[in-house]
Design a protein around this motif. Structure first.
Motif, PDB file in Angstrom:
ATOM      1  N   VAL A  26     -18.208  -5.886   2.404  1.00  0.00           N
ATOM      2  CA  VAL A  26     -17.742  -6.620   3.587  1.00  0.00           C
ATOM      3  C   VAL A  26     -17.106  -5.652   4.586  1.00  0.00           C
ATOM      4  N   TYR A  30     -18.389  -4.494   8.313  1.00  0.00           N
ATOM      5  CA  TYR A  30     -17.474  -4.562   9.459  1.00  0.00           C
ATOM      6  C   TYR A  30     -17.455  -3.221  10.195  1.00  0.00           C
ATOM      7  N   SER A  92     -22.813  -9.906  16.095  1.00  0.00           N
ATOM      8  CA  SER A  92     -22.792  -9.406  14.721  1.00  0.00           C
ATOM      9  C   SER A  92     -21.424  -8.849  14.359  1.00  0.00           C
ATOM     10  N   ILE A  95     -19.236 -11.845  13.489  1.00  0.00           N
ATOM     11  CA  ILE A  95     -19.575 -12.364  12.158  1.00  0.00           C
ATOM     12  C   ILE A  95     -18.962 -11.481  11.086  1.00  0.00           C
ATOM     13  N   ALA A  96     -19.097 -10.165  11.247  1.00  0.00           N
ATOM     14  CA  ALA A  96     -18.517  -9.228  10.272  1.00  0.00           C
ATOM     15  C   ALA A  96     -16.994  -9.352  10.249  1.00  0.00           C
ATOM     16  N   ARG A  98     -15.248 -12.041  10.979  1.00  0.00           N
ATOM     17  CA  ARG A  98     -14.939 -13.312  10.325  1.00  0.00           C
ATOM     18  C   ARG A  98     -15.081 -13.204   8.808  1.00  0.00           C
ATOM     19  N   ASN A  99     -16.116 -12.494   8.354  1.00  0.00           N
ATOM     20  CA  ASN A  99     -16.309 -12.304   6.917  1.00  0.00           C
ATOM     21  C   ASN A  99     -15.177 -11.487   6.299  1.00  0.00           C
ATOM     22  N   GLN A 102     -12.141 -13.651   6.118  1.00  0.00           N
ATOM     23  CA  GLN A 102     -12.267 -14.604   5.016  1.00  0.00           C
ATOM     24  C   GLN A 102     -11.931 -13.945   3.678  1.00  0.00           C
ATOM     25  N   LEU A 103     -12.402 -12.715   3.475  1.00  0.00           N
ATOM     26  CA  LEU A 103     -12.085 -11.982   2.249  1.00  0.00           C
ATOM     27  C   LEU A 103     -10.574 -11.768   2.133  1.00  0.00           C
TER      28      LEU A 103
END
Length: 145
Positions: A26, A30, A92, A95-96, A98-99, A102-103
């Motif tokens: 992740v 990023y 993109s 999205i990275a 946000r991921n 989230q982690l």
């Protein structure tokens, strides 16, 4: 504070957890998307255009809809943001981002709840969301905008 072996062990484990996050897929995604975003001239141009119009927006927000340029600035801000958000590199990266958030939220939640169910931890990307009001009153209603 006197350091005990337990305290030192907690610090060691937290450093290990940090290294695990930094070495994760992740985080790699990023970093890669951030690098691509920073190297894309069109994306940087769109980000700069949005940043420039945002300064005008902040001036207008002090007066809200009573500012003479309120409608035109609001339209320009939305247009610039939409153009920026539609860029592939920006999308993109978001999205990275946000991921990764989230982690980090999942880790925070796990650590907090392993101590006690009553401890509050960020969830659902709360760090990336705004107040939700967006009333345009410049904070006159008491909201955070």
């Amino acid at each position: 504070m006197i350091a005990t072996m337990e305290y030192v062990d907690i610090l060691d484990r937290s450093e290990e957890l940090g290294r695990m996050v930094l070495d994760s897929d992740v985080m790699e995604a990023y970093n890669q998307s951030q690098k691509e975003l920073n190297q894309d001239p069109k994306a940087q141009e769109l980000i700069q255009a949005f940043s420039d119009i945002k300064t005008h927006y902040e001036d207008v927000q002090r007066f809200g809809r009573y500012h003479p340029d309120y409608n035109s600035i609001m339209k320009e801000v939305r247009k610039a943001k939409r153009e920026m958000d539609m860029n592939d590199k920006v999308a993109s990266f978001k999205i990275a981002e946000r991921n990764l958030q989230q982690l980090l939220d999942e880790i925070s939640n796990y650590v907090a709840h392993s101590v006690s169910e009553q401890i509050k931890a960020p969830k659902d990307g709360a760090a990336l969301t705004d107040s939700g009001c967006g009333c345009g009153s410049g904070g006159g209603c008491g909201c955070a905008s």
